[in-house]
Every structure is written in C-alpha cells, then in structure tokens.
Enzyme design. Structure first.
Site, mmCIF file in Angstrom:
data_model
loop_
_atom_site.group_PDB
_atom_site.id
_atom_site.type_symbol
_atom_site.label_atom_id
_atom_site.label_comp_id
_atom_site.label_asym_id
_atom_site.label_seq_id
_atom_site.Cartn_x
_atom_site.Cartn_y
_atom_site.Cartn_z
ATOM 1 N N GLY A 172 0.987 -1.190 0.055
ATOM 2 C CA GLY A 172 0.000 0.067 -0.034
ATOM 3 C C GLY A 172 1.057 1.014 -0.079
ATOM 4 C CD GLN A 226 3.304 5.939 2.864
ATOM 5 O OE1 GLN A 226 2.216 5.250 2.383
ATOM 6 N NE2 GLN A 226 4.249 5.218 3.395
ATOM 7 C CB CYS A 244 5.400 2.161 7.962
ATOM 8 S SG CYS A 244 4.854 3.752 7.173
ATOM 9 C CG LEU A 245 6.856 0.985 1.852
ATOM 10 C CD1 LEU A 245 6.127 1.550 0.525
ATOM 11 C CD2 LEU A 245 7.937 0.109 1.945
ATOM 12 C CG HIS A 261 -0.325 1.365 7.332
ATOM 13 N ND1 HIS A 261 0.458 0.723 8.354
ATOM 14 C CD2 HIS A 261 0.154 2.019 6.473
ATOM 15 C CE1 HIS A 261 1.555 1.515 7.924
ATOM 16 N NE2 HIS A 261 1.547 2.079 6.775
ATOM 17 C CD GLU A 262 -0.906 2.517 2.765
ATOM 18 O OE1 GLU A 262 -0.630 3.620 2.928
ATOM 19 O OE2 GLU A 262 -0.260 1.424 2.831
ATOM 20 C CG HIS A 282 0.527 6.875 5.636
ATOM 21 N ND1 HIS A 282 1.690 7.171 6.389
ATOM 22 C CD2 HIS A 282 0.825 5.239 5.524
ATOM 23 C CE1 HIS A 282 2.486 6.241 6.344
ATOM 24 N NE2 HIS A 282 2.073 5.215 5.905
HETATM 25 O O1 GNR Z 1 4.183 -2.930 2.576
HETATM 26 C C1 GNR Z 1 3.460 -2.533 3.694
HETATM 27 N N1 GNR Z 1 3.053 -3.731 4.322
HETATM 28 C C2 GNR Z 1 2.231 -3.523 5.530
HETATM 29 C C3 GNR Z 1 2.056 -4.511 6.482
HETATM 30 C C4 GNR Z 1 1.353 -4.504 7.397
HETATM 31 C C5 GNR Z 1 0.459 -3.404 7.757
HETATM 32 C C6 GNR Z 1 0.568 -2.376 6.956
HETATM 33 C C7 GNR Z 1 1.281 -2.227 5.910
HETATM 34 S S1 GNR Z 1 1.589 -0.923 4.808
HETATM 35 C C8 GNR Z 1 3.070 -1.335 3.982
HETATM 36 C C9 GNR Z 1 3.369 -0.307 3.077
HETATM 37 C C10 GNR Z 1 3.229 1.082 3.567
HETATM 38 O O2 GNR Z 1 3.949 1.736 4.533
HETATM 39 N N2 GNR Z 1 2.376 1.965 3.365
HETATM 40 O O3 GNR Z 1 1.887 3.070 3.955
HETATM 41 NI NI NI Z 2 2.983 3.172 5.722
#
Ligand code: GNR
Ligand code: NI
Length: 166
Positions: free
Chosen positions: A26, A31, A75-76, A117-118, A121
């Site tokens: 995601g 980001q 998270c990236l 999660h997104e 962000h």
């Molecule tokens: O690649 C991602 N893997 C992930 C694994 C568990 C919960 C959330 C994520 S999102 C993350 C990519 C990312 O940081 N997206 O904002």
């Molecule tokens: Ni993230």
C-alpha cells in the site's frame, strides 16, 4: 478530490510502481509528498500465488467497523521497525474509484489492515502513533535516526518524468 485529471492518473501509476519497487502492499499520496485523499494498494504483492490486483482509492471513508485484531505492521516511511498494532478487524469503506465512481468495499484481514494504515497516512498518522507510550520510548532513538535521514533505504520514488520536480 472532486475530479481525476490526467496528471492524477500518472500519479496513480507512479505510486503503484513506487510501491511495487519498494515491495510494499500500500502507499498513500502523503507519503510521496502529495496532499491528496488518494491511496493505492495491492495486497496480492504479498503472495507469490496471487495475480496482481492494483487498486486506487480516492476520498475513502470508513462507514462501518467491527471487531478488534492484533497484527504486526511495518511502514515504508519508517524503515526497519515492525510492531504489533490493534485495530478494527473488519471495515466497510466508501470511496471513489479512478473514474470518480462511488464504490463500497467490505474488507477484513490484511486488506482491512492496509486500508486503515493508508487512511491514517492521509491524516498524518503513523502506525507508531498507535503504540503505548512505553513502546514509543523504546523506539525513540531509532525514530529520531529515521527523521534525521540517517537510515538508508534501498528503494526510490518513481516520478512523472514529463513534469518538473517541485
Ligand atoms: O508494505 C506494507 N506492509 C504492511 C504490512 C502490515 C500493515 C501495513 C502495511 S502497509 C506497508 C506499506 C506502507 O507503509 N504503506 O503506507
Ligand atoms: Ni505506511
């Protein structure tokens, strides 16, 4: 967002490419420095046996949530840190697709997790903001290093080559 321009379509393609390049499932527009209610995801990227299923989600809203689930997140934007986060297990969202058509989607498991999660962000919230104060204290030094750019990453942004960089 009230419309999807050609530049937005290019942005969506660049975000999907950036996400795949970084082996993520995601990515939120915030980001990559774009303040739009836009995110992309492809949870099939986490499974070798699944065909790609890239999605763009615009103006998402959670309209129902149920249950609670602990899951490890990464998270990236916060390299090398993984921690368990508790969130609703099942969600229903309303959003616009890349044609600005209104869609609804019920999600659970990894899909529900990555959407939440997104969406965080898009509101400037990171998964570490959900951790206990004690856990955050424990991570403080590593988070400070990331903020100062002292942690190296091996992925890069894919940018619109036709457009000058801002
Ligand atoms: O690649 C991602 N893997 C992930 C694994 C568990 C919960 C959330 C994520 S999102 C993350 C990519 C990312 O940081 N997206 O904002
Ligand atoms: Ni993230």
């Amino acid at each position: 967002m009230t419309e999807v321009t050609d530049d937005d379509i290019t942005l969506i393609q660049d975000m999907l490419e950036t996400m795949h390049e970084a082996c993520g499932i995601g990515l939120a527009a915030t980001q990559v420095g774009v303040l739009k209610q836009l995110l992309v995801l492809d949870i099939s990227a986490a499974d070798d046996n699944e065909p790609p299923k890239p999605m763009a989600i615009i103006n998402p809203e959670i309209i129902e949530e149920e249950g609670e689930l602990e899951m490890e997140e990464g998270c990236l934007s916060i390299p090398d840190i993984r921690e368990t986060v508790t969130r609703p297990e099942t969600i229903r969202i309303r959003y616009n697709d890349a044609s600005m058509r209104v869609q609804e989607l019920e999600a659970d498991g990894l899909l529900a997790r990555v959407i939440q999660h997104e969406m965080d962000h898009l509101n400037g919230v990171l998964f570490v903001d959900h951790l206990s104060a004690a856990k955050r204290t424990f991570l403080r030094n590593r988070l400070r290093k990331i903020t100062k750019g002292e942690i190296d990453i091996d992925y890069d942004f894919v940018v619109d080559k036709k457009k000058p960089r801002r």
